[in-house]
Scaffold this motif. Structure first.
Motif: not given
Length: 56
Positions: A11-32
């Motif tokens: 979960f933590a790895g996916n969250l970090v990877a998705a945060y860098y992939i989406f690059e919105e500055g928010t945590v909503a999409k990476p968390m989902m």
């Protein structure tokens, strides 16, 4: 307990990877995304453990 640790690390790895992939500055999409990926992995593990057949 070992599988819970593996799920949390995934979960933590996916969250970090998705945060860098989406690059919105928010945590909503990476968390989902990370939550849905973790649920998918847990479902796959459950189905695999349920469908173990042996010839014995």
């Amino acid at each position: 307990m070992d599988s819970i640790r593996n799920y949390l690390m995934t979960f933590a790895g996916n969250l970090v990877a998705a945060y860098y992939i989406f690059e919105e500055g928010t945590v909503a999409k990476p968390m989902m995304f990370a939550t849905l990926m973790m649920l998918l992995i847990m479902l796959i593990d459950y189905v695999k453990s349920r469908n173990t057949y042996s010839l014995e």
